[in-house]
Design an enzyme around this catalytic site. Structure first.
Site, PDB file in Angstrom:
ATOM      1  N   CYS A   1       3.192   7.089   3.176  1.00 46.34           N
ATOM      2  CA  CYS A   1       3.940   8.347   3.248  1.00 46.34           C
ATOM      3  C   CYS A   1       5.183   8.172   4.105  1.00 46.34           C
ATOM      4  CB  CYS A   1       3.056   9.451   3.828  1.00 46.34           C
ATOM      5  SG  CYS A   1       1.701   9.936   2.752  1.00 46.34           S
TER       6      CYS A   1
ATOM      7  N   SER B   1       0.830  -1.198   0.000  1.00 49.40           N
ATOM      8  CA  SER B   1       0.000   0.000   0.000  1.00 49.40           C
ATOM      9  C   SER B   1       0.871   1.257   0.000  1.00 49.40           C
ATOM     10  CB  SER B   1      -0.880  -0.023   1.260  1.00 49.40           C
ATOM     11  OG  SER B   1      -2.010   0.797   1.114  1.00 49.40           O
TER      12      SER B   1
ATOM     13  N   ARG C   1       1.324  -0.972   7.399  1.00 53.25           N
ATOM     14  CA  ARG C   1       2.092  -1.097   8.639  1.00 53.25           C
ATOM     15  C   ARG C   1       2.663  -2.500   8.826  1.00 53.25           C
ATOM     16  NH1 ARG C   1      -2.129   2.394   9.546  1.00 53.25           N
ATOM     17  NH2 ARG C   1      -1.616   4.384  10.565  1.00 53.25           N
TER      18      ARG C   1
ATOM     19  N   TYR D   1      -8.304  14.151   1.982  1.00 52.47           N
ATOM     20  CA  TYR D   1      -7.525  15.001   1.087  1.00 52.47           C
ATOM     21  C   TYR D   1      -8.441  15.567  -0.004  1.00 52.47           C
ATOM     22  CZ  TYR D   1      -3.818  12.912   3.795  1.00 52.47           C
ATOM     23  OH  TYR D   1      -3.037  12.499   4.856  1.00 52.47           O
TER      24      TYR D   1
ATOM     25  N   LEU E   1      -5.625  -3.058   9.042  1.00 53.81           N
ATOM     26  CA  LEU E   1      -5.406  -4.058  10.085  1.00 53.81           C
ATOM     27  C   LEU E   1      -5.561  -5.486   9.563  1.00 53.81           C
ATOM     28  CD1 LEU E   1      -6.912  -2.444  13.311  1.00 53.81           C
ATOM     29  CD2 LEU E   1      -4.524  -2.697  12.644  1.00 53.81           C
TER      30      LEU E   1
END
Length: 371
Positions: free
Chosen positions: A26, A23, A325, A183, A302
């Site tokens: 940033c 994914s 993550r 955004y 998650l």
């Protein structure tokens, strides 16, 4: 039984070896929008992850569209040269398809890096005037953004097109438009951020107008072989905001325009959001989009365990699973998932000797010899 997670997939004309997507993440480590040595290391290790597709982080289409002063850009020749140099090194050792997420931060731009507090920067702190559909700040105590006029809308639409053309010149193999997380394009969609009284505000049709205009312009600018997808926030998690029903209408409109996939996330437009966070909490949103539209769909949020990811693909909740993550914590997650699911994954020959005895055969085509 073969593993659905490690089965091949097509995004338009782009062939993926498996259903795992890196994914966009940033890194807040660019200099004036230029990729740096950090990006070479970061993207280099993720390119060796064994995933089917690597998406480069949210990349601003104009300088004031950066989330932070450290965010990546693709709005000038210097940005293009810097990213080209990084990609040349990464591609020298990896054949993973690489795409990019193009973005404009809108009223959430001009923020400090997360490790510097993440708050809106003043001009004295190096910040800049932000823009948005309406003069509504993200936070109640923040300075309001400047509402975009016709010239501003045209400038930003053209900036997306110019960045997409730069992406094509760089040989990037997929492009994703960022219409999520509060955004700019999401701000147009959500009635919480868009209170315009012109053709770009009010009704759902009007609020979708600018994001769809950007999609159409970018699709027309890209070569046909480069698939164009969209990340959405399927719900704002705020009463009266953008919701799943509106997302399905938006996704259906995108499908008629040649959208190659929908990357289904949520939230980000309001500090008032109430998100029921838990393992796979956004997967039902992806399932709803996939069932309603038939578009290839990415599930995110998650997803951390191999059997969890396998079940998402196996039961038809999504076609692809995007990890963020979990891959920062363990950049070899797909290797370990392949071992757990009795599948195979391609890794560089420099690492073939690392294959554990208990996972023999997980590295595709591996063979070692020595005197």
């Amino acid at each position: 039984m073969s593993s659905p997670l490690f089965s091949s997939f097509q995004l338009g004309r782009l062939a993926l070896a498996n259903r795992i997507v890196v994914s966009p993440m940033c890194q807040y480590s660019a200099e004036e929008g230029n990729a740096t040595a950090w990006h070479r290391v970061h993207l280099g290790q993720l390119a060796q992850s064994g995933a089917g597709l690597l998406l480069i982080e949210a990349t601003a289409v104009e300088a004031i569209g950066r989330i932070t002063p450290g965010c990546l850009g693709l709005y000038c020749d210097a940005n293009e040269r810097a990213l080209a140099a990084v990609l040349e090194d990464v591609r020298g050792f990896a054949d993973i398809p690489i795409g990019i997420q193009l973005a404009h931060a809108g009223r959430k731009a001009s923020s400090a890096r997360p490790w510097d507090g993440g708050q809106l920067l003043s001009a004295e702190q190096g910040g800049w005037q932000t823009v948005a559909p309406s003069a509504l700040p993200h936070g109640a105590h923040e300075a309001p953004p400047q509402p975009l006029d016709a010239a501003g809308l045209a400038r930003i639409r053209d900036a997306f097109v110019a960045s997409a053309r730069r992406a094509a010149r760089l040989g990037l193999q997929a492009v994703e438009l960022h219409c999520a997380h509060g955004y700019l394009l999401h701000e147009f969609l959500s009635p919480l951020a868009n209170q315009r009284a012109d053709a770009y505000g009010g009704s759902l049709e009007n609020r979708m107008r600018f994001p769809l205009e950007v999609f159409d312009a970018v699709r027309a600018a890209l070569p046909a072989h480069i698939p164009l997808g969209v990340r959405v926030s399927a719900t704002d998690w705020v009463d009266g905001g953008w919701d799943l029903e509106q997302t399905l209408t938006f996704a259906a409109a995108l499908k008629t325009r040649g959208c190659a996939w929908i990357d289904v996330s949520s939230g980000g437009v309001s500090p008032l959001q109430q998100i029921p966070i838990g393992p796979g909490y956004q997967v039902p949103l992806a399932r709803a989009v996939r069932q309603a539209t038939g578009l290839p769909t990415m599930a995110v949020g998650l997803i951390t365990e191999p059997h969890q990811a396998e079940a998402i693909v196996r039961d038809g909740s999504a076609d692809l699973v995007a990890l963020a993550r979990a891959l920062l914590w363990n950049p070899r997650w797909p290797w370990h998932a392949a071992a757990a699911l009795r599948a195979t994954v391609s890794v560089p020959p420099q690492y073939w000797r690392s294959e554990p005895r208990e996972a023999r055969g997980v590295f595709a085509h591996a063979h070692i010899g020595q005197r």
